[in-house]
Design a protein around this motif. Structure first.
Motif, PDB file in Angstrom:
ATOM      1  N   ILE A  97       0.870  -1.189   0.000  1.00  0.00           N
ATOM      2  CA  ILE A  97       0.000   0.000   0.000  1.00  0.00           C
ATOM      3  C   ILE A  97       0.904   1.234   0.000  1.00  0.00           C
ATOM      4  O   ILE A  97       1.846   1.310   0.807  1.00  0.00           O
ATOM      5  CB  ILE A  97      -0.934  -0.013   1.228  1.00  0.00           C
ATOM      6  CG1 ILE A  97      -1.780  -1.297   1.201  1.00  0.00           C
ATOM      7  CG2 ILE A  97      -1.823   1.231   1.258  1.00  0.00           C
ATOM      8  CD1 ILE A  97      -2.682  -1.493   2.400  1.00  0.00           C
ATOM      9  N   VAL A  98       0.646   2.134  -0.949  1.00  0.00           N
ATOM     10  CA  VAL A  98       1.477   3.346  -1.027  1.00  0.00           C
ATOM     11  C   VAL A  98       0.581   4.593  -0.996  1.00  0.00           C
ATOM     12  O   VAL A  98      -0.587   4.533  -1.393  1.00  0.00           O
ATOM     13  CB  VAL A  98       2.361   3.382  -2.303  1.00  0.00           C
ATOM     14  CG1 VAL A  98       3.373   2.274  -2.301  1.00  0.00           C
ATOM     15  CG2 VAL A  98       1.524   3.340  -3.556  1.00  0.00           C
ATOM     16  N   ASP A  99       1.156   5.679  -0.493  1.00  0.00           N
ATOM     17  CA  ASP A  99       0.364   6.917  -0.461  1.00  0.00           C
ATOM     18  C   ASP A  99       0.524   7.656  -1.784  1.00  0.00           C
ATOM     19  O   ASP A  99       1.167   7.143  -2.713  1.00  0.00           O
ATOM     20  CB  ASP A  99       0.761   7.787   0.746  1.00  0.00           C
ATOM     21  CG  ASP A  99       2.198   8.261   0.661  1.00  0.00           C
ATOM     22  OD1 ASP A  99       2.813   8.100  -0.431  1.00  0.00           O
ATOM     23  OD2 ASP A  99       2.725   8.770   1.657  1.00  0.00           O
TER      24      ASP A  99
ATOM     25  N   GLY B  55      -6.671  12.504 -12.923  1.00  0.00           N
ATOM     26  CA  GLY B  55      -7.466  11.312 -12.583  1.00  0.00           C
ATOM     27  C   GLY B  55      -7.374  10.260 -13.668  1.00  0.00           C
ATOM     28  O   GLY B  55      -7.967   9.183 -13.562  1.00  0.00           O
ATOM     29  N   ALA B  56      -6.574  10.559 -14.736  1.00  0.00           N
ATOM     30  CA  ALA B  56      -6.462   9.579 -15.826  1.00  0.00           C
ATOM     31  C   ALA B  56      -5.533   8.435 -15.402  1.00  0.00           C
ATOM     32  O   ALA B  56      -4.542   8.660 -14.713  1.00  0.00           O
ATOM     33  CB  ALA B  56      -5.880  10.268 -17.051  1.00  0.00           C
ATOM     34  N   HIS B  57      -5.873   7.253 -15.818  1.00  0.00           N
ATOM     35  CA  HIS B  57      -5.003   6.120 -15.450  1.00  0.00           C
ATOM     36  C   HIS B  57      -5.111   5.029 -16.503  1.00  0.00           C
ATOM     37  O   HIS B  57      -6.111   4.926 -17.215  1.00  0.00           O
ATOM     38  CB  HIS B  57      -5.379   5.567 -14.088  1.00  0.00           C
ATOM     39  CG  HIS B  57      -6.779   5.037 -14.062  1.00  0.00           C
ATOM     40  ND1 HIS B  57      -7.124   3.800 -14.530  1.00  0.00           N
ATOM     41  CD2 HIS B  57      -7.934   5.623 -13.640  1.00  0.00           C
ATOM     42  CE1 HIS B  57      -8.416   3.633 -14.399  1.00  0.00           C
ATOM     43  NE2 HIS B  57      -8.940   4.726 -13.863  1.00  0.00           N
ATOM     44  N   ASP B  58      -4.034   4.261 -16.571  1.00  0.00           N
ATOM     45  CA  ASP B  58      -4.010   3.136 -17.518  1.00  0.00           C
ATOM     46  C   ASP B  58      -4.138   1.809 -16.814  1.00  0.00           C
ATOM     47  O   ASP B  58      -4.502   0.805 -17.409  1.00  0.00           O
ATOM     48  CB  ASP B  58      -2.656   3.123 -18.257  1.00  0.00           C
ATOM     49  CG  ASP B  58      -2.697   4.092 -19.409  1.00  0.00           C
ATOM     50  OD1 ASP B  58      -3.816   4.438 -19.807  1.00  0.00           O
ATOM     51  OD2 ASP B  58      -1.609   4.471 -19.871  1.00  0.00           O
TER      52      ASP B  58
ATOM     53  N   THR C 168      -5.457  -1.020  -7.012  1.00  0.00           N
ATOM     54  CA  THR C 168      -6.743  -0.368  -6.709  1.00  0.00           C
ATOM     55  C   THR C 168      -6.430   0.932  -5.977  1.00  0.00           C
ATOM     56  O   THR C 168      -5.331   1.093  -5.437  1.00  0.00           O
ATOM     57  CB  THR C 168      -7.630  -1.248  -5.816  1.00  0.00           C
ATOM     58  OG1 THR C 168      -6.919  -1.498  -4.619  1.00  0.00           O
ATOM     59  CG2 THR C 168      -8.012  -2.543  -6.487  1.00  0.00           C
ATOM     60  N   VAL C 169      -7.406   1.806  -5.982  1.00  0.00           N
ATOM     61  CA  VAL C 169      -7.172   3.085  -5.306  1.00  0.00           C
ATOM     62  C   VAL C 169      -8.365   3.415  -4.403  1.00  0.00           C
ATOM     63  O   VAL C 169      -9.502   3.078  -4.736  1.00  0.00           O
ATOM     64  CB  VAL C 169      -6.887   4.195  -6.354  1.00  0.00           C
ATOM     65  CG1 VAL C 169      -8.089   4.462  -7.223  1.00  0.00           C
ATOM     66  CG2 VAL C 169      -6.441   5.493  -5.679  1.00  0.00           C
ATOM     67  N   VAL C 170      -8.075   3.972  -3.238  1.00  0.00           N
ATOM     68  CA  VAL C 170      -9.155   4.507  -2.374  1.00  0.00           C
ATOM     69  C   VAL C 170      -8.766   5.936  -1.989  1.00  0.00           C
ATOM     70  O   VAL C 170      -7.571   6.246  -1.918  1.00  0.00           O
ATOM     71  CB  VAL C 170      -9.372   3.669  -1.088  1.00  0.00           C
ATOM     72  CG1 VAL C 170     -10.091   2.378  -1.376  1.00  0.00           C
ATOM     73  CG2 VAL C 170      -8.075   3.427  -0.355  1.00  0.00           C
ATOM     74  N   MET C 171      -9.737   6.745  -1.768  1.00  0.00           N
ATOM     75  CA  MET C 171      -9.440   8.121  -1.392  1.00  0.00           C
ATOM     76  C   MET C 171      -9.536   8.220   0.129  1.00  0.00           C
ATOM     77  O   MET C 171     -10.524   7.812   0.728  1.00  0.00           O
ATOM     78  CB  MET C 171     -10.451   9.089  -2.029  1.00  0.00           C
ATOM     79  CG  MET C 171     -10.418   9.090  -3.549  1.00  0.00           C
ATOM     80  SD  MET C 171      -8.788   9.484  -4.242  1.00  0.00           S
ATOM     81  CE  MET C 171      -8.734  11.240  -3.940  1.00  0.00           C
TER      82      MET C 171
END
Ligand code: ADP
Length: 786
Positions: A149-151, A203-206, A231-234
């Motif tokens: 998990i990374v910030d 917010g663009a991602h591949d 995956t990403v969470v805010m």
């Protein structure tokens, strides 16, 4: 009240009653001096009922020691703040925070002021938080994949145990470091940073929500393939990324291996000379390798899906189906046979087909798989071998027929030469003429021996030797040989040291005539190749393997190592030009004879100091020991209607023609019990025929396997002579083959008795034949005893 007033406690009481918290006063011993009303909410006890009680009654057993400790410190003048548990009146536990403050009066602690809050809610949620954190950690650690998990800066916040294993870092080494520096190979760092920035800005991602294969790097510096999902969470408006990383090293390795194996498998299947096939349950080709094209000329493409039976030669189809049947009906799981397959050019090839059933997990037939091996060349070879064998057999037959007729043709003039030479010998001749005649006789006899030996050898080589294997008494055999050899030994001044008595009651399993021929050959060699005044010893005994052995030792010239190797070869003589008579064939015949009799022969020798030959055979039971009825009598019923005469014993004469002394002795012993039976014996056919003419026996027992003239030939003679043709003859032979029995019947034998002789069977046959042939009315008895 006095005390209360003395210390101004009532001031507190007023204050406490307005407080939101639970307040109380305790004396130095921990007894409640006062409790406000709120205490009831938390403990379930009315405030009044608590006053005067010790606080220890409210605290849970588990929390009590620690709580008492705190209280005592307060009594010593030190304010205490702690958390503990009290037991509610209804039994459950309530988490509370407690502050106990000593109230000092006159420089000493007069009482304790207590403030308590219900903290159950807080304790409960903090416990839940701890549990949830522990559970998350456990999930992370139990995960097979590495989870990082990374910030939003790319700093590592979490790293699970799978990550430690995969990357080779300890968790504490990576926490707080940047993922790109620690885990990514250098060439991926820039694209990674760019992607992160782009995501933060637009917010663009591949990569989010996708699985992809990239390379990561271990602590050892080794780059390795992984499957990555992010995956990403805010959290507080900042993205926190979770990367799931699966090590693909083993999978890639396995894939490479499978690819390699498959490539190998294909190269084997493609280059193998045998056809590898698979059919479906309808018998249609599902798979064929290139060998199919090689063998049949049909391409794989045009054959797949076709019924395989149509490629089988039309003449072999029915047989092929029959051979497959046991497999298709579940009797067998595989089949192997040879059939012909047609070729595209219109010819055929012989193949050996091996097929096994393919079944599914329920046992239902899915088809077959197997191989077809081209055996056309082998078949051709077999055919040519059979032809060659037949040709060889024909020529061998022709050769032996030629030899046998030649020897017959040669023997007739030889008999004339020798006969007339003997006549001349008797006439009045000068000394030199006598010498000439002696030379003619010597050379003639030698030629006769040679003819006989060559005939014998050719018979052996044509496989035409028939043996009569039966128990042979060794002593009789030795005695016979001594009788035949002793005059030669005496002439050559060689002493025979033989003790036949030692061989008494020993029986071996052999053909009497052939064994005698062998032993005689060795004994006569021992005499012939001895020195003047030499000796020949004959000993017998048992080998370690439990077989019977003769040792024939001589004190003669002996043989060298290389000569020993050849003496069993036909026509080999060590000194061919010596004046010792011989043909060089005797030992080769002896060797083959011993093999036929399941025996063996061998020799050891030293040049100039003599030789020791040995022959070996299996022991046999004495025929005299065979169980037989006692006494050897058999009462037989003979029914002749209309006659009722008293039983009468007639005198009979039985002639037994037999060369084996043991059998002769046995029959003699049998007839000893019958005074009215006269037994006469003949050791060979010609003597037997003569005795039959003179003695006119009532019955003849004839051994088939006789030296010189055989039993069958003798029978021909007996049948052809008016004086003997009426005499019934019973064949006695060790040959139990039905072909031989039928042959004897065709020759006119009345019965066929097999050796070893079964006494009741012999007596029964004799009685039956005598009474059937008996013309004398006295024999027509109701009950006749032999
Ligand atoms: P032959 O008719 O010549 O005796 P055999 O086959 O019986 O034929 O023997 C082959 C040869 O082996 C003989 O010619 C002789 O040279 C040698 N031989 C056989 N027995 C003896 C023996 N006891 N001592 C020395 N030589 C022997």
């Amino acid at each position: 009240m006095e005390v209360q007033e003395q210390w101004g406690i009532h001031h507190y009481m007023e204050l406490f009653d307005q407080s939101e918290e639970i307040n109380y006063l305790l004396d130095r011993h921990g007894h409640f001096l006062y409790v406000n009303k709120r205490a009831e909410n938390i403990s379930g006890f009315k405030a009044d009922s608590i006053i005067g009680k010790s606080f220890t009654q409210l605290i849970t057993e588990q929390a009590l020691p620690q709580t008492v400790d705190y209280f005592q410190k307060a009594v010593q003048g030190l304010p205490q703040h702690f958390e503990t548990q009290l037991r509610h009146r209804q039994g459950h536990e309530v988490d509370i925070s407690v502050s106990v403050i000593p109230a000092i009066r006159d420089e000493q602690v007069a009482f304790i002021i207590g403030i308590t809050k219900d903290i159950s809610e807080r304790v409960y949620s903090s416990k839940r938080l701890k549990i949830s954190e522990a559970r998350n950690q456990a999930i992370l650690d139990a995960a097979l994949d590495c989870i990082v998990i990374v910030d939003d800066e790319g700093k590592i916040l979490e790293f699970n145990s799978a990550g430690e294993k995969i990357f080779g870092y300890r968790k504490d080494e990576v926490l707080g470091t940047y993922m790109k520096d620690m885990l990514l190979p250098p060439y991926l760092r820039e694209p990674y940073v760019k992607a992160m920035d782009a995501y933060k800005q637009t917010g663009a991602h591949d990569i989010l929500g996708k699985r992809m294969e990239v390379n990561f790097i271990r602590s050892s510096g080794e780059e390795f393939p992984v499957e990555l999902a992010v995956t990403v969470v805010m959290v507080e408006e900042k993205p926190i990324f979770t990367a799931y990383i699966r090590d693909l090293t083993d999978k890639k390795l396995a894939e490479t291996r499978i690819r390699e194996t498959q490539a190998q498998y294909h190269s084997v299947v493609d280059t193998i000379k045998e056809v590898i096939f698979q059919t479906d349950e309808q018998g249609r080709w599902l798979f064929l390798n290139p060998a199919w094209e090689e063998i049949t000329g049909y391409t794989i493409e045009e054959s797949l899906g076709q019924i395989c039976l149509q490629y089988v030669h039309p003449d072999d189809r029915e047989m092929n189906l029959k051979l497959f049947e046991p497999m298709l009906t579940g009797l067998k799981t595989e089949c192997r046979h040879e059939i012909r397959y047609v070729t595209k050019k219109g010819g055929f090839r012989w193949v050996e087909i091996y097929a096994a059933l393919n079944v599914d997990e329920h046992g239902a037939i899915k088809g077959t798989s197997g191989t077809l091996m081209d055996i056309t060349e082998r078949k051709k070879m077999e055919a040519s071998l059979i032809l060659a064998k037949e040709e060889a057999e024909t020529s061998s037959r022709a050769k032996s027929e030629f030899l046998s007729s030649m020897s017959h043709e040669l023997r007739t003039p030889m008999n004339a030469i020798l006969g007339f030479a003997q006549l001349l010998e008797l006439s009045d001749l000068s000394a030199s003429q006598q010498q000439d005649i002696a030379e003619i006789m010597k050379a003639g006899n030698h030629l006769l021996d040679l003819i006989n030996d060559v005939l014998d050898l050719s018979k052996i080589e044509a496989g035409k030797v028939s043996l009569s294997m039966e128990p042979v008494e060794v002593k009789e055999l030795v005695m016979d040989c001594i009788a035949l050899i002793q005059s030669t030994a005496a002439k050559r001044n060689v002493e025979l040291v033989l003790s036949p008595e030692k061989c008494r009651d020993i029986y071996v399993y052999a053909d009497y005539t052939r064994l005698k021929q062998t032993l005689l050959n060795i004994l006569s060699n021992a005499v012939k190749y001895n020195v003047d005044g030499g000796k020949v010893y004959l000993r017998c005994g048992t080998t370690e393997q439990g077989r019977f052995r003769f040792w024939i030792e001589d004190t003669g010239q002996g043989m060298a190592e290389d000569q020993l190797k050849q003496i069993f070869e036909p026509f080999y003589r060590i000194h061919p030009n010596s004046n010792v008579e011989g043909t060089g064939v005797g030992l080769s015949i002896a060797k083959r004879m011993m093999q036929f009799m399941e025996g063996d022969i061998g020799v050891s020798s030293q040049l100039h100091s003599g030789s020791t030959f040995w022959i070996e055979l299996n022991y046999a039971r004495s025929p005299l020991l065979e169980p037989r009825p006692d006494p050897y009598r058999l009462t037989l019923t003979y029914q002749e209607p209309n006659h009722a005469l008293q039983p009468t014993l007639l005198p009979y004469t039985v002639l037994y023609i037999e060369d084996n002394k043991a059998n002769m002795l046995l029959v003699q012993r049998i007839f000893e019990a019958y005074a009215h039976v006269r037994l006469i014996c003949a050791p060979e056919a010609l003597i037997g025929i003569e005795l039959a003419e003179i003695e006119q026996p009532d019955l003849i027992l004839m051994d088939i396997h006789l030296p010189g003239m055989s039993g069958l030939q003798a029978m021909r003679v007996l049948q052809s002579q008016p004086s003997t043709q009426h005499i019934p003859v019973i064949a006695v032979s060790a040959n139990t083959m039905s072909k031989s029995i039928k042959q004897a019947e065709a020759y006119g034998f009345k019965d066929y008795i097999t050796k070893p002789i079964d006494v009741p069977q012999l007596l029964e046959a004799i009685t039956r034949i005598l009474h059937t042939d008996q013309t004398c009315p006295a024999a027509d008895s109701e009950t006749s005893r032999l």
